[in-house]
Design a protein around this motif. Structure first.
Motif, short mmCIF file in Angstrom:
data_model
loop_
_atom_site.label_atom_id
_atom_site.label_comp_id
_atom_site.label_asym_id
_atom_site.label_seq_id
_atom_site.Cartn_x
_atom_site.Cartn_y
_atom_site.Cartn_z
N LEU A 51 -12.30 -1.03 -15.75
CA LEU A 51 -12.03 -0.24 -14.55
C LEU A 51 -12.67 1.15 -14.62
CD1 LEU A 51 -8.25 -1.04 -13.91
CD2 LEU A 51 -10.17 -1.62 -12.42
N GLN A 65 -3.85 5.55 -8.41
CA GLN A 65 -4.51 4.25 -8.22
C GLN A 65 -3.84 3.13 -9.01
OE1 GLN A 65 -6.54 7.25 -9.06
NE2 GLN A 65 -8.60 6.41 -9.01
N TRP A 69 -4.60 -0.98 -8.75
CA TRP A 69 -5.33 -1.63 -9.84
C TRP A 69 -4.48 -2.66 -10.59
CZ3 TRP A 69 -7.61 3.44 -12.29
CH2 TRP A 69 -8.79 3.78 -11.59
#
Length: 425
Positions: A51, A65, A69
């Motif tokens: 990521l 986030q 994710w």
DNA sequence: TCTGGGGTCCTAGGACCC
DNA sequence: TCTGGGGTCCTAGGACCC
């Protein structure tokens, strides 16, 4: 042909792998483990790396986030990792003619054999650690420690090798081709500063450094980098030390979860930190002749910071928590700036010597053969847990507001009876 | 608002000694 | 008071590691 080789065995994403052993739901998901105070990322699963999350990334910046994710964060659980580490080391040690534990998740071991045997032993080590402890390791085997580290890196980066790389069983041309691609900064012992200076001399890859003149490297850099060059060429320069050499210093330092702005507050902090340090000295069976206390404001705030540091010398080396606490509190009282916003503090001990060493005359010391205060505190902590007893502020059942934050911690699965994992069948 | 903790080794330079 | 080489010990700072 049988050769004497060095293997570097390390656990992949060690902290994350430990968490996964006890929580298989984390398998296949992006997972990070955070530093103390849940401040920043110290370990990442392969999925988290994919990521683009970097080591040191502040958690407060990732949090937004995280949900999108599917990112899972865990506070660091050093009781668990320390215990898992001991188990891994014990299993790995069975395979070596000698073993040097290099860090919490790495050890060097001596192996004997021809190319095929070395590789087979590497695979056996991997299988044994997976079976007995449950975490994945990679193994790099080569002639020197520097090359073993390099081989380990190849094993990690090349899935086709399935976690084991013995340089002896690779064609020399292939090894050279990799060394021509990998920058010097990928090498053990070469950091960013040195890499920049090497680049100015036209030395950019591992192959470049391997071909460099050791004498010139020593002249322009240091004996440390000269050893790296020689190790790259197969000459062992870094000795292996099986039994841990005596520690040269012991530290205890921590950031706070909330700033401390008063001198009184810093005195409380020092009372607690000096005790934690004293406990470490006692555990190691050492006493110190100097103690350095440090504190600091934010490195990121604008304006001038305050970073007091004071070294106290003891006429008689000591590990007595009462003496150490008094000295630390007095020193911070004199050096802390009222109103400054302190975020961290530390206590460091130097000039260490064994407790059993020659005693200098000290009328206040416990009589020979009798336990000192540190021993008594240590005994109580062993029996009743780390928080059971302390001096002054170190003895409060409810920790002070600035104490470390670990909100996302997993249980101490393997070291506390009350936190053993429960299995239902 | 929030950015880790704990180490090692080497080198240069100063204090001190003979 | 100045001259001189050779040596040890300690400390601070730099670089690196996990």
């Amino acid at each position: 042909m049988t050769s004497d080789r060095i293997a570097l065995v390390d656990v992949n994403n060690f902290y994350v792998s430990c968490e996964r052993v006890f929580d298989p739901r984390l398998e296949g998901r992006p997972v990070v483990v955070l530093s103390n105070n849940d401040g920043c990322v110290v370990a990442r699963s392969a999925e988290a790396k994919a990521l683009g999350i970097t080591t040191g990334a502040p958690w407060f910046q990732l949090q937004a986030q995280a949900k999108a994710w599917g990112l899972v964060a865990r506070s660091s659980n050093y009781e668990l990792y320390g215990d898992m580490s001991a188990r891994v080391m014990e299993v790995v040690g069975r395979f070596g003619t000698w073993q040097e534990v290099y860090s919490i998740d790495e050890s060097f071991v001596g192996l004997l054999g021809d190319a095929a045997q070395l590789e087979a032993t590497g695979r056996d080590i991997r299988a044994a650690v997976m079976r007995h402890v449950g975490v994945p390791v990679c193994v790099g085997v080569a002639q020197t420690k520097t090359l073993a580290k390099f081989a380990n890196r190849i094993a990690k980066q090349n899935p086709a090798l399935a976690g084991v790389c013995a340089l002896d069983s690779m064609p020399a041309g292939h090894v050279h081709a990799i060394q021509e691609r990998v920058p010097v900064s990928g090498l053990w012992g070469v950091g960013g500063r040195t890499a920049t200076r090497l680049k100015m001399l036209g030395i950019e890859t591992i192959a470049d450094l391997k071909a460099a003149d050791p004498a010139l490297i020593r002249k322009k850099f240091s004996v440390v980098l000269q050893r790296t060059v020689m190790e790259l060429n197969g000459t062992e320069c870094i000795p292996h030390t099986e039994e841990r050499v005596d520690k040269q210093q012991i530290m205890f330092s921590r950031s706070f979860s909330t700033p401390v702005t008063t001198v009184d507050g810093m005195e409380q902090v020092m009372a607690v930190y000096a005790q934690r340090g004293a406990a470490r000295l006692n555990e190691a069976g050492l006493r110190a002749s100097t103690m350095t206390i440090t504190a600091g404001t934010s490195r990121f705030a604008a304006g001038e910071g305050s970073f007091p540091a004071t070294t106290i010398r003891f006429a008689t080396p000591t590990q007595d928590p009462i003496v150490l606490v008094r000295a630390a509190v007095a020193a911070i009282g004199q050096s802390a700036v009222p109103g400054a916003s302190y975020l961290r503090a530390g206590v460091m001990f130097n000039g260490l010597e064994p407790l059993s060493g020659p005693e200098m005359l000290d009328v206040f010391a416990a009589p020979a053969g009798q336990p000192g205060v540190g021993d008594v505190l240590g005994e109580v902590r062993t029996k009743f847990g780390g928080q059971a007893i302390g001096l002054g502020f170190g003895g409060l059942a409810e920790p002070p507001s600035w104490s470390m934050k670990r909100e996302l911690s997993s249980p101490k699965y393997t070291t506390e009876w009350a936190e053993l994992p429960v299995v239902r069948a």
